[in-house]
Design a protein around this motif. Structure first.
Motif, PDB file in Angstrom:
ATOM      1  N   ILE A 163      12.831   6.422   4.760  1.00 30.37           N
ATOM      2  CA  ILE A 163      12.125   7.588   4.204  1.00 30.37           C
ATOM      3  C   ILE A 163      13.107   8.538   3.535  1.00 30.37           C
ATOM      4  CG2 ILE A 163      10.854   9.674   4.882  1.00 30.37           C
ATOM      5  CD1 ILE A 163       9.400   7.902   6.954  1.00 30.37           C
ATOM      6  N   ASN A 164      14.290   8.669   4.153  1.00 30.32           N
ATOM      7  CA  ASN A 164      15.294   9.564   3.567  1.00 30.32           C
ATOM      8  C   ASN A 164      15.805   9.087   2.210  1.00 30.32           C
ATOM      9  OD1 ASN A 164      15.207  11.427   5.636  1.00 30.32           O
ATOM     10  ND2 ASN A 164      16.911  10.522   6.778  1.00 30.32           N
ATOM     11  N   VAL A 165      15.680   7.769   1.970  1.00 30.44           N
ATOM     12  CA  VAL A 165      16.100   7.247   0.652  1.00 30.44           C
ATOM     13  C   VAL A 165      14.873   6.940  -0.203  1.00 30.44           C
ATOM     14  CG1 VAL A 165      18.299   6.348   1.493  1.00 30.44           C
ATOM     15  CG2 VAL A 165      16.265   4.872   1.548  1.00 30.44           C
ATOM     16  N   ASN A 166      13.736   7.573   0.192  1.00 31.68           N
ATOM     17  CA  ASN A 166      12.482   7.478  -0.588  1.00 31.68           C
ATOM     18  C   ASN A 166      11.932   6.053  -0.687  1.00 31.68           C
ATOM     19  OD1 ASN A 166      12.540  10.291  -1.184  1.00 31.68           O
ATOM     20  ND2 ASN A 166      14.068   9.884  -2.787  1.00 31.68           N
ATOM     21  N   ASN A 167      12.140   5.261   0.394  1.00 30.63           N
ATOM     22  CA  ASN A 167      11.603   3.897   0.397  1.00 30.63           C
ATOM     23  C   ASN A 167      10.496   3.830   1.452  1.00 30.63           C
ATOM     24  OD1 ASN A 167      11.086   1.171   0.304  1.00 30.63           O
ATOM     25  ND2 ASN A 167      13.229   0.541   0.463  1.00 30.63           N
ATOM     26  N   MET A 168       9.385   4.482   1.112  1.00 28.53           N
ATOM     27  CA  MET A 168       8.274   4.569   2.066  1.00 28.53           C
ATOM     28  C   MET A 168       7.666   3.195   2.349  1.00 28.53           C
ATOM     29  SD  MET A 168       6.880   6.845   3.881  1.00 28.53           S
ATOM     30  CE  MET A 168       5.822   6.352   5.238  1.00 28.53           C
ATOM     31  N   GLU A 169       7.685   2.349   1.343  1.00 28.62           N
ATOM     32  CA  GLU A 169       7.107   1.015   1.505  1.00 28.62           C
ATOM     33  C   GLU A 169       7.838   0.229   2.602  1.00 28.62           C
ATOM     34  OE1 GLU A 169       6.271  -3.015  -1.142  1.00 28.62           O
ATOM     35  OE2 GLU A 169       6.944  -1.176  -2.125  1.00 28.62           O
ATOM     36  N   ALA A 170       9.191   0.278   2.610  1.00 29.42           N
ATOM     37  CA  ALA A 170       9.972  -0.428   3.634  1.00 29.42           C
ATOM     38  C   ALA A 170       9.709   0.157   5.027  1.00 29.42           C
ATOM     39  CB  ALA A 170      11.457  -0.335   3.302  1.00 29.42           C
ATOM     40  N   ALA A 171       9.510   1.475   5.082  1.00 25.24           N
ATOM     41  CA  ALA A 171       9.222   2.117   6.364  1.00 25.24           C
ATOM     42  C   ALA A 171       7.900   1.631   6.929  1.00 25.24           C
ATOM     43  CB  ALA A 171       9.211   3.638   6.189  1.00 25.24           C
ATOM     44  N   LEU A 172       6.878   1.498   6.064  1.00 24.48           N
ATOM     45  CA  LEU A 172       5.568   1.026   6.524  1.00 24.48           C
ATOM     46  C   LEU A 172       5.606  -0.448   6.933  1.00 24.48           C
ATOM     47  CD1 LEU A 172       3.277   2.831   3.923  1.00 24.48           C
ATOM     48  CD2 LEU A 172       3.526   3.363   6.370  1.00 24.48           C
ATOM     49  N   VAL A 173       6.421  -1.239   6.241  1.00 23.56           N
ATOM     50  CA  VAL A 173       6.582  -2.650   6.621  1.00 23.56           C
ATOM     51  C   VAL A 173       7.174  -2.748   8.032  1.00 23.56           C
ATOM     52  CG1 VAL A 173       7.877  -4.773   6.134  1.00 23.56           C
ATOM     53  CG2 VAL A 173       6.760  -3.530   4.270  1.00 23.56           C
ATOM     54  N   LEU A 174       8.171  -1.897   8.298  1.00 18.43           N
ATOM     55  CA  LEU A 174       8.781  -1.884   9.637  1.00 18.43           C
ATOM     56  C   LEU A 174       7.779  -1.460  10.700  1.00 18.43           C
ATOM     57  CD1 LEU A 174      12.402  -0.443   9.332  1.00 18.43           C
ATOM     58  CD2 LEU A 174      11.724  -2.649  10.260  1.00 18.43           C
ATOM     59  N   ARG A 175       6.912  -0.508  10.302  1.00 16.03           N
ATOM     60  CA  ARG A 175       5.900  -0.055  11.260  1.00 16.03           C
ATOM     61  C   ARG A 175       4.959  -1.196  11.644  1.00 16.03           C
ATOM     62  NH1 ARG A 175      -0.022   1.560  10.551  1.00 16.03           N
ATOM     63  NH2 ARG A 175      -0.427   2.819  12.411  1.00 16.03           N
ATOM     64  N   ASP A 176       4.558  -1.998  10.650  1.00 17.62           N
ATOM     65  CA  ASP A 176       3.691  -3.149  10.933  1.00 17.62           C
ATOM     66  C   ASP A 176       4.408  -4.175  11.809  1.00 17.62           C
ATOM     67  OD1 ASP A 176       1.739  -1.967   9.399  1.00 17.62           O
ATOM     68  OD2 ASP A 176       2.243  -3.082   7.568  1.00 17.62           O
ATOM     69  N   LYS A 177       5.696  -4.399  11.526  1.00 16.25           N
ATOM     70  CA  LYS A 177       6.475  -5.362  12.313  1.00 16.25           C
ATOM     71  C   LYS A 177       6.589  -4.892  13.764  1.00 16.25           C
ATOM     72  CE  LYS A 177      10.997  -7.641  12.527  1.00 16.25           C
ATOM     73  NZ  LYS A 177      10.417  -8.989  12.671  1.00 16.25           N
ATOM     74  N   MET A 178       6.807  -3.610  13.924  1.00 16.77           N
ATOM     75  CA  MET A 178       6.946  -3.044  15.267  1.00 16.77           C
ATOM     76  C   MET A 178       5.666  -3.261  16.070  1.00 16.77           C
ATOM     77  SD  MET A 178       7.907   0.894  16.253  1.00 16.77           S
ATOM     78  CE  MET A 178       6.384   1.585  15.676  1.00 16.77           C
ATOM     79  N   ILE A 179       4.513  -3.010  15.428  1.00 15.28           N
ATOM     80  CA  ILE A 179       3.234  -3.186  16.125  1.00 15.28           C
ATOM     81  C   ILE A 179       3.021  -4.651  16.490  1.00 15.28           C
ATOM     82  CG2 ILE A 179       0.729  -3.035  15.838  1.00 15.28           C
ATOM     83  CD1 ILE A 179       1.233  -0.551  14.084  1.00 15.28           C
ATOM     84  N   ASN A 180       3.361  -5.559  15.562  1.00 23.10           N
ATOM     85  CA  ASN A 180       3.212  -6.999  15.823  1.00 23.10           C
ATOM     86  C   ASN A 180       4.102  -7.463  16.973  1.00 23.10           C
ATOM     87  OD1 ASN A 180       1.336  -7.294  13.750  1.00 23.10           O
ATOM     88  ND2 ASN A 180       2.909  -7.786  12.211  1.00 23.10           N
ATOM     89  N   GLU A 181       5.262  -6.807  17.144  1.00 25.82           N
ATOM     90  CA  GLU A 181       6.185  -7.172  18.224  1.00 25.82           C
ATOM     91  C   GLU A 181       5.796  -6.519  19.550  1.00 25.82           C
ATOM     92  OE1 GLU A 181       8.726  -9.303  18.198  1.00 25.82           O
ATOM     93  OE2 GLU A 181       8.293  -9.827  16.107  1.00 25.82           O
TER      94      GLU A 181
END
Length: 850
Positions: free
Chosen positions: A697-715
């Motif tokens: 988010i600090n480097v303005n890559n919101m898409e990568a942050a949301l992908v990580l959020r989905d991965k976290m939930i799946n794990e």
């Protein structure tokens, strides 16, 4: 003339008893009756005529003519040393005469020598000794022994071992063990051969009567003098050691016997295996078992059972299973003890399925599981995380009519608590209380878990129930409840429990004091912690390494790291503590918290120079501190050193490094470490995911942050307040207000309540996107929850209203802020003057507050 003779009461009673029972002489028996002599009186002593050639043996001597003195009787007996029957009959006659055997028994000793030297008459010598030993008025065994020795040497009988062994045996029969021991020792002194069966009988009798020390002393003398003994002797002494729990001494006996060339029998081998197993000397046990088999003996079922149990206890299941098969192949049946032990061995190695399979095969072996079997299996299921199976086995046990006990119920309770199933644990707990099986250990398990989880009210209720049910708390109970209160800052309550100990006749131990010392340090009260340490020492309780480390760690946490370092130095110099990695880690952590990186590195070098190897905690602490102080290059150098030493990084080490890279906005390096975590098989934790999302988010890559959020939930890693706050902040900055609103709603739906930081993010994000009215609604929501908005929130809203040209509302908010007791800061006045919030007015960077 008629002589005046002493009364018959001077004759030893044991001789009278013997006479009445076995040697009564009939007055009508020509063979035993002495006739009045028809020949002239015997010649004087110097006559060359043999005294027995006259009619002494078959006529009643006149007391005027013949006096039965000791010497006379001895002479007559000696003259018939080759005719035991005549000597025996003469002794029978002589001992009934008055004046004979007043106090000395030389004739008795001479007769014993004559009888024992004849194979046909040895039984008579044993009978005479038996009656002597059974009498309370006879001379001591030492007197008899010395008399036999003297007569043997004086009259050339020699020292026939038989009569002396008979004497020891007779003393044992009469339970005159002290006399037997005296004779035993005297035989050793005179180098008279001890019969091994007699020796073993004496040792066995001593052991059975609890005189183990005497038996051990005799054995020591036997060995030191080189006296012959056999495996039976060793067996007796080993069983004596087993009776008193002296396993090491038993092993020593066994080894000495082997060195002495003693030939073992099956019994001694079995005993040796048992002792070796008790001492967990499996190599010796297996060696003895092999020797036993090589000697042609088939080990018994009990021997196999002992060694299988020992192998299981040492975790050697391969050997245990091989021995089980060997036992069955030798014709022995499977027994329940072996089966239960193997089940325990399986579940201790995490092989629960094999334990359950063996349990199912008990019926094939014709065995019925007992309470111990069920207890082992239930605990195994709980230890391996299968509490559902544990509950099924528990119910099966009850259907079999076997009553539960505290051990089984405690295993179930601990199993449920280990997976946080409190309701199920409480059901078992309530059942144990109703059945009356709940003991202090059961209560301790519940109380300890509740304290650990911070449920102190429930822990207190359980404590009160325990006391009400008449269960006396132990020091462990008190330590659990004191620990719970200390960990949650309830020091007054902890001290209240501490003060109860004397009236409950319990004494605080080093664990109790260490808990209280740690509790005070956690509260930041170093003075009271140090006073508690002094109280412990004055009570005569010696601090342990854990206590010292607690003090050093505590001082480091309250900003007294330099003092803690000096204390460690004094303790080490005084020999009270060997410095450990934990001690140095506490100092390093303390200096880093004080932003004193150079001192932390100095402690690290001192640690290495003292020969103590840094562990993963040391490196993680240093790397974390260096990353936070922006010394990332030095942190990477330590990481390289860590890898060179083949110290595996744990998830915490990865987490601090990833967080450091994310804070530097070096997402490439952070992503490489994140991928490495997955490659080495470590599951990223919540901290790692939050750091990575914040970094993107600090480097303005919101898409990568949301992908990580989905991965976290799946794990299966649940989102927390920080996760939602970080994502909402990023989405608002990215202009995705609807998605941010959905996440906020999702967060509330999961029962996660926003805090000051979340509200600040919402107000700031909405205001920046021109939704000042919606931002103001956030402020009103905080009012409803009795939360006081921060100066930062007011500044954000004031700037928003200025931006919209609503100066009246901006100044009203300024006045409201003053009414709330908040003091405007420089940013507030900048807004009022310039009409806008400067880019850095948040004071925490452009990202969400950390």
């Amino acid at each position: 003339m008629k002589a005046l003779l002493p009364s018959s009461s001077q004759i030893p009673p044991w001789l009278i008893l013997y006479c009445r029972r076995h040697l009564c002489i009939s007055s009508t028996s020509s063979s035993l009756t002495i006739q009045q002599p028809k020949t002239p009186p015997p010649p004087p002593p110097d006559s060359t005529t043999n005294s027995l050639d006259t009619d002494y043996s078959c006529g009643r001597p006149n007391s005027e003519d013949v006096k039965f003195t000791k010497n006379h009787v001895v002479d007559v007996l000696l003259s018939h040393r080759d005719d035991p029957d005549s000597a025996y009959r003469y002794f029978q006659t002589a001992r009934l005469q008055r004046g004979f055997l007043h106090s000395k028994s030389d004739p008795f000793f001479v007769l014993l020598h004559i009888l024992v030297n004849s194979a046909m008459h040895q039984h008579k010598s044993r009978r005479l000794l038996d009656y002597y030993a059974s009498s309370d008025s006879g001379p001591s065994a030492t007197v008899v022994f010395n008399g036999l020795v003297k007569c043997g040497e004086t009259f050339d009988f020699g020292l026939n071992p038989k009569i002396f062994n008979f004497l020891v045996s007779s003393c044992m029969k009469a339970n005159r063990l002290n006399d037997a021991i005296d004779c035993f020792n005297a035989m050793l002194e005179h180098d008279i051969l001890l019969w091994i069966p007699i020796m073993n009988s004496l040792l066995k009798k001593l052991v059975r009567q609890g005189m183990v020390g005497v038996a051990e002393d005799l054995y020591t003398v036997i060995v030191s003098r080189g006296t012959h003994y056999d495996c039976g002797t060793v067996h007796i002494l080993m069983e004596a050691c087993l009776r008193e729990g002296k396993m090491k001494e038993a092993v020593k006996l066994l080894e000495e016997a082997k060195m002495g060339g003693i030939k073992f029998d099956a019994g001694l081998y079995s005993c040796g295996v048992y002792v070796a197993c008790k001492e967990q000397n499996i190599s010796l046990a297996l060696k003895l078992l092999e020797e036993m088999k090589c000697g042609g003996w088939v080990p018994s079922e009990g021997t196999y059972t002992n060694i299988i149990l020992a192998c299981v206890k040492q975790g050697n299941m391969v050997k245990a299973l091989r021995l089980k098969e060997e036992m069955l192949s030798n014709g022995h049946l499977m027994n329940l003890v072996v089966a239960t032990s193997l089940m325990k061995g399986y579940h201790l190695q995490g092989n629960l399925s094999s334990a359950l399979d063996l349990f199912d095969k008990l019926v094939e072996y014709g065995l019925t599981p007992n309470k111990v079997t069920y207890a082992v299996l239930i605990k195994g299921c709980c230890k391996n995380g299968d509490v559902e199976k544990a509950l099924l086995v528990y119910r099966q046990m009850k259907l079999a009519g076997i009553k539960s006990n505290a051990y089984i119920e405690n295993s179930l309770i601990k199993g449920f608590l280990s997976v946080d199933l409190l309701d199920e644990a409480m059901n078992v707990f309530d059942g144990a209380i109703n059945s009356g099986t709940a003991n202090v250990f059961v209560y301790n398990s519940i109380i300890a878990w509740l304290c650990k989880k911070g449920q102190m009210d429930k822990a207190q209720n359980t404590w009160d129930k325990m006391v009400a049910n008449g269960i006396l708390p132990t020091i462990t109970s008190y330590n659990n409840i004191i620990l719970g209160n200390c960990r949650h800052g309830n020091m007054d309550k902890a001290l209240d429990f501490f003060s109860q100990l004397p009236e409950k006749h319990l004494k605080a131990n080093v664990v109790t004091y260490s808990i209280l010392i740690d509790g005070y340090f956690r509260k930041g009260d170093a003075d009271k912690a140090e006073n508690m340490f002094d109280q412990m020492v004055s009570s005569g309780i010696s601090p342990t390494d854990y206590t010292f480390n607690t003090v050093i760690s505590g001082m480091s946490k309250v900003g007294k790291t330099s003092e803690a370092k000096d204390l460690l130095k004094r303790i080490v110099e005084g020999g009270d503590l060997l410095p450990t990695c934990m001690s140095y880690n506490s100092l390093i952590d303390g200096f880093l918290k004080e932003d004193d990186v150079s001192s932390a590195l100095s402690v690290y070098r001192e640690m290495c120079n003292s020969g103590i190897s840094p562990d993963v905690v040391t490196y993680t602490t240093l790397i974390d501190g260096l990353c936070k102080s922006n010394n990332i290059n030095l942190a990477l150098k330590l990481l390289k050193e860590m890898r060179n030493k083949e110290i595996k990084l744990d998830v915490i080490a990865y987490a601090v490094l990833i967080d450091g890279f994310c804070k530097r906005r070096d997402m490439k390096s952070a992503s490489e470490l994140f991928d490495e975590i997955l490659q080495v098989g470590i599951s990223p934790n919540l901290f790692v995911y939050n750091s990575m999302m914040s970094g993107f988010i600090n480097v303005n890559n919101m898409e990568a942050a949301l992908v990580l959020r989905d991965k976290m939930i799946n794990e299966g890693v649940p989102c927390d307040l920080k996760t939602y706050t970080t994502l909402i902040d990023g989405l608002l900055k990215d202009g995705k207000i609807d998605l941010a609103s959905d996440l906020f709603t999702e967060m509330l739906g999961k029962g996660i309540m926003p805090d000051d930081i979340t509200y600040t993010v919402l107000v700031h994000g909405l205001s920046n996107k021109g939704q000042v009215e919606n931002a103001h609604k956030i402020l009103e929501e905080m009012y409803k929850k009795s939360m006081t908005p921060s100066v930062l929130i007011y500044n954000t809203l004031i700037a928003g209203y200025f931006k919209e040209g609503n100066l009246q509302e901006a100044f009203r908010l300024h006045d409201e802020m003053l009414d709330k007791g908040l003091k405007p800061d420089d940013a507030t006045y900048d807004i009022l003057i310039s009409g806008k919030l400067k880019d850095n007015s948040l004071g925490r960077g452009s990202s969400m507050p950390q």
